[in-house]
Design a protein around this motif. Structure first.
Motif, mmCIF file in Angstrom:
data_model
loop_
_atom_site.group_PDB
_atom_site.id
_atom_site.type_symbol
_atom_site.label_atom_id
_atom_site.label_comp_id
_atom_site.label_asym_id
_atom_site.label_seq_id
_atom_site.Cartn_x
_atom_site.Cartn_y
_atom_site.Cartn_z
ATOM 1 N N ILE A 97 0.843 -1.199 0.000
ATOM 2 C CA ILE A 97 0.000 0.000 0.000
ATOM 3 C C ILE A 97 0.876 1.245 0.000
ATOM 4 N N SER A 98 0.264 2.373 -0.316
ATOM 5 C CA SER A 98 0.986 3.653 -0.272
ATOM 6 C C SER A 98 0.966 4.198 1.151
ATOM 7 N N GLU A 99 1.853 5.130 1.400
ATOM 8 C CA GLU A 99 1.890 5.802 2.709
ATOM 9 C C GLU A 99 0.608 6.593 2.934
ATOM 10 N N VAL A 100 0.026 7.119 1.850
ATOM 11 C CA VAL A 100 -1.241 7.852 1.968
ATOM 12 C C VAL A 100 -2.355 6.915 2.442
ATOM 13 N N GLU A 101 -2.408 5.713 1.878
ATOM 14 C CA GLU A 101 -3.403 4.724 2.303
ATOM 15 C C GLU A 101 -3.213 4.364 3.781
ATOM 16 N N PHE A 102 -1.963 4.177 4.190
ATOM 17 C CA PHE A 102 -1.667 3.840 5.584
ATOM 18 C C PHE A 102 -2.152 4.943 6.516
ATOM 19 N N ALA A 103 -1.927 6.206 6.114
ATOM 20 C CA ALA A 103 -2.403 7.334 6.918
ATOM 21 C C ALA A 103 -3.924 7.331 7.012
ATOM 22 N N TYR A 104 -4.589 7.147 5.870
ATOM 23 C CA TYR A 104 -6.052 7.147 5.833
ATOM 24 C C TYR A 104 -6.634 6.089 6.769
ATOM 25 N N LEU A 105 -6.037 4.920 6.792
ATOM 26 C CA LEU A 105 -6.547 3.818 7.605
ATOM 27 C C LEU A 105 -6.367 4.057 9.098
ATOM 28 N N ASN A 106 -5.573 5.089 9.434
ATOM 29 C CA ASN A 106 -5.269 5.338 10.840
ATOM 30 C C ASN A 106 -5.702 6.715 11.318
ATOM 31 N N THR A 107 -6.677 7.314 10.631
ATOM 32 C CA THR A 107 -7.169 8.617 11.064
ATOM 33 C C THR A 107 -8.632 8.789 10.685
ATOM 34 N N ASN A 108 -9.299 9.701 11.385
ATOM 35 C CA ASN A 108 -10.665 10.093 11.041
ATOM 36 C C ASN A 108 -10.704 11.468 10.376
ATOM 37 N N ILE A 109 -9.529 12.079 10.164
ATOM 38 C CA ILE A 109 -9.494 13.393 9.511
ATOM 39 C C ILE A 109 -9.879 13.232 8.036
ATOM 40 N N PRO A 110 -10.865 13.986 7.536
ATOM 41 C CA PRO A 110 -11.263 13.860 6.124
ATOM 42 C C PRO A 110 -10.161 14.357 5.187
ATOM 43 N N PHE A 111 -10.004 13.672 4.073
ATOM 44 C CA PHE A 111 -9.033 14.063 3.055
ATOM 45 C C PHE A 111 -9.721 14.820 1.926
ATOM 46 N N ILE A 112 -9.079 15.894 1.472
ATOM 47 C CA ILE A 112 -9.438 16.577 0.230
ATOM 48 C C ILE A 112 -8.292 16.302 -0.732
ATOM 49 N N VAL A 113 -8.579 15.617 -1.836
ATOM 50 C CA VAL A 113 -7.521 15.151 -2.734
ATOM 51 C C VAL A 113 -7.481 15.979 -4.010
ATOM 52 N N ILE A 114 -6.272 16.340 -4.405
ATOM 53 C CA ILE A 114 -6.039 16.996 -5.688
ATOM 54 C C ILE A 114 -5.138 16.078 -6.508
ATOM 55 N N THR A 115 -5.611 15.700 -7.701
ATOM 56 C CA THR A 115 -4.779 14.912 -8.603
ATOM 57 C C THR A 115 -4.884 15.497 -10.001
ATOM 58 N N GLY A 116 -4.043 15.003 -10.913
ATOM 59 C CA GLY A 116 -4.011 15.518 -12.279
ATOM 60 C C GLY A 116 -2.589 15.466 -12.803
ATOM 61 N N THR A 117 -2.427 15.595 -14.107
ATOM 62 C CA THR A 117 -1.082 15.563 -14.681
ATOM 63 C C THR A 117 -0.325 16.838 -14.349
ATOM 64 N N ASN A 118 -0.974 17.972 -14.504
ATOM 65 C CA ASN A 118 -0.352 19.266 -14.221
ATOM 66 C C ASN A 118 -1.276 20.088 -13.322
ATOM 67 N N GLY A 119 -0.683 20.974 -12.539
ATOM 68 C CA GLY A 119 -1.456 21.892 -11.707
ATOM 69 C C GLY A 119 -1.742 21.402 -10.306
ATOM 70 N N LYS A 120 -1.326 20.164 -9.981
ATOM 71 C CA LYS A 120 -1.658 19.596 -8.666
ATOM 72 C C LYS A 120 -1.096 20.426 -7.516
ATOM 73 N N THR A 121 0.181 20.774 -7.626
ATOM 74 C CA THR A 121 0.851 21.409 -6.486
ATOM 75 C C THR A 121 0.294 22.798 -6.218
ATOM 76 N N THR A 122 0.129 23.588 -7.279
ATOM 77 C CA THR A 122 -0.434 24.926 -7.095
ATOM 78 C C THR A 122 -1.839 24.842 -6.517
ATOM 79 N N THR A 123 -2.659 23.944 -7.054
ATOM 80 C CA THR A 123 -4.035 23.819 -6.577
ATOM 81 C C THR A 123 -4.077 23.354 -5.132
ATOM 82 N N THR A 124 -3.234 22.401 -4.776
ATOM 83 C CA THR A 124 -3.179 21.908 -3.393
ATOM 84 C C THR A 124 -2.822 23.035 -2.427
ATOM 85 N N ALA A 125 -1.785 23.790 -2.780
ATOM 86 C CA ALA A 125 -1.365 24.902 -1.915
ATOM 87 C C ALA A 125 -2.443 25.975 -1.831
ATOM 88 N N LEU A 126 -3.092 26.260 -2.967
ATOM 89 C CA LEU A 126 -4.140 27.283 -2.991
ATOM 90 C C LEU A 126 -5.343 26.859 -2.161
#
Length: 438
Positions: A97-126
């Motif tokens: 599994i990924s480290e992100v999956e491991f984190a998800y399985l061990n927390t109740n904090i909701p995740f907001i996910v940004i994915t895509g080929t380009n623009g992910k980092t700017t959008t995540t920070a924004l």
């Protein structure tokens, strides 16, 4: 006896996952294919302390002793599924599994996910910046902050940049809100095909991992088609959802911000802002707060980052553009201006036709550097662009660009950096330091 967890790779995410797993009572083993001398100093320097905590570490190989009897393995994003260690773990039926999956399985904090080929980092920070007015919503994931380093803190949301590598290695991960910025060819070797790359991202939008809300790019034909398989879709760059009307960004009939007040240039950045606006509105934020947060946002480094203005020339650092598609986004941001584009580096051998078309429309001069020079020159000329200058270094390219007295000098290489620099960050830093020294 406690469960054994195997960490693949002595990396930032691997070390964070190892520390969290240890605190949760796991027996932790880290296996790293690189030899000790080949490891980055920032990781090598932590080995002694990790061992003192009781974490077992091996470098230079993957031993049967470390692999055997592992309950599961947590992989670093850079290790491809076709690697030897994956084959060995799969043969032993050890789940990876990924480290992100491991984190998800061990927390109740909701995740907001940004994915895509380009623009992910700017959008995540924004998104994180906009939400910070009303919530605790730090960035994490592919942006460089492992989510396992945050999940024992008190937060309202985790805003997670998720790469295709991380998405592929999830099974139970389920975001509250997931946003897909765009889809263009990339990482094809890692995923062994374009469809595998698409499907890696698509899985976090589909049952059983489907988010409560899916935010998709209406202007991306592949994502528009894909939207029919998703639930609770809100489009960006669509006038009656969230789009541009009369030079302002509107959300469902309400004006949020005028384009002249936006701190970032280019349509791709307006799309990034639309993603942030939609997420903020889903979470109940006020329009005036969203607007003020956008206006106070500073772009992440190396992503169409304005460096300075000097003698009528504006300099932009877009060193993060390591593929032609990312450079097209930057190139298309400039209209009716004299732009000198610095292009080149280590070639990824992707198709250059669309980039050449954009250069023909928006760029006056191209300055080529690095290993890609000959192929890029050949493709530009084949597509009818001839105002090409070849330079031996980034610094000489900057000097030559300045001598041309353009409106804009844009570094957007469309290539990896490893022929001349340690990383795209290093390349961007050299560009900025040299420009600021003038």
């Amino acid at each position: 006896m406690s469960e054994k967890v195997l960490i693949l790779g002595l990396s930032k995410s691997g070390i964070s996952a190892a520390k969290f797993a240890l605190n949760k009572g796991y027996e932790v083993y880290i296996t790293e294919s690189k030899s000790l001398v080949d490891l980055k100093e920032e990781y090598r320097s932590q080995i002694d302390n990790l061992k003192k905590c009781g974490i077992k570490i091996e470098c230079g190989y993957h031993s049967d002793e470390f692999i055997s009897n592992s309950s599961f393995a947590i992989t670093s994003p850079g290790i491809p599924p076709k690697s030897e260690i994956f084959r060995r773990l799969n043969k032993k039926n050890i789940k990876i599994i990924s480290e992100v999956e491991f984190a998800y399985l061990n927390t109740n904090i909701p995740f907001i996910v940004i994915t895509g080929t380009n623009g992910k980092t700017t959008t995540t920070a924004l998104v994180s910046h906009i939400l910070s007015k009303d919530f605790s919503a730090p960035v994490c994931g592919n942006i460089g902050v492992p989510p396992t380093s945050l999940i024992e803190e008190k937060h309202d949301f985790l805003v997670c940049e998720m790469s295709s590598y991380q998405a592929q290695m999830t099974e139970k991960f389920k975001a509250k809100i997931a946003c897909w910025t765009n889809f263009t060819p990339d990482h094809i070797d890692w995923h062994e095909g374009l469809e595998n790359y698409f499907n890696a991202k698509a899985k976090i939008f589909l049952p059983p991992q489907a988010p409560k809300y899916s935010i998709l790019n209406y202007k991306d034909e592949r994502l528009l088609e894909f939207s029919e398989k998703c639930k609770n879709v809100i489009f960006f760059d669509k006038e009656d959802n969230c789009g541009i009307v009369n030079n302002s960004i509107f959300y469902r009939g309400e004006e949020i911000i005028s384009l002249k007040d936006c701190p970032l240039v280019g349509h791709h950045n307006y799309q990034n802002m639309m993603c942030g606006i939609i997420i903020a509105k889903i979470l109940g934020m006020k329009n005036e707060d969203i607007r003020s947060q956008i206006m106070s946002f500073k772009a992440p480094e190396h992503r169409l980052e304005k460096v300075r203005e000097m003698n009528g020339i504006t300099f932009y650092n877009d060193s993060k553009a390591t593929n032609p598609e990312a450079s097209i986004v930057a190139i298309d941001s400039f209209n009716n201006q004299d732009v000198a584009l610095i292009l080149g580096g280590r070639d990824k051998n992707t198709d250059l036709t669309q980039m050449c078309n954009s250069i023909n429309k928006h760029i006056k001069t191209v300055l080529l550097i690095g290993e890609a020079t000959e192929r890029f020159e050949e493709n530009l000329q084949k597509n009818g662009f001839s105002n090409i200058i070849k330079e031996h270094s980034l610094e000489s390219a900057i000097d030559k660009a300045i001598s041309l007295k353009p409106d804009v000098v844009l570094l957007s290489p469309a290539c990896a950096s490893f022929d001349m620099f340690n990383s795209y960050e290093h390349r961007g830093d050299v560009f900025k330091e040299y420009v600021l020294s003038k």
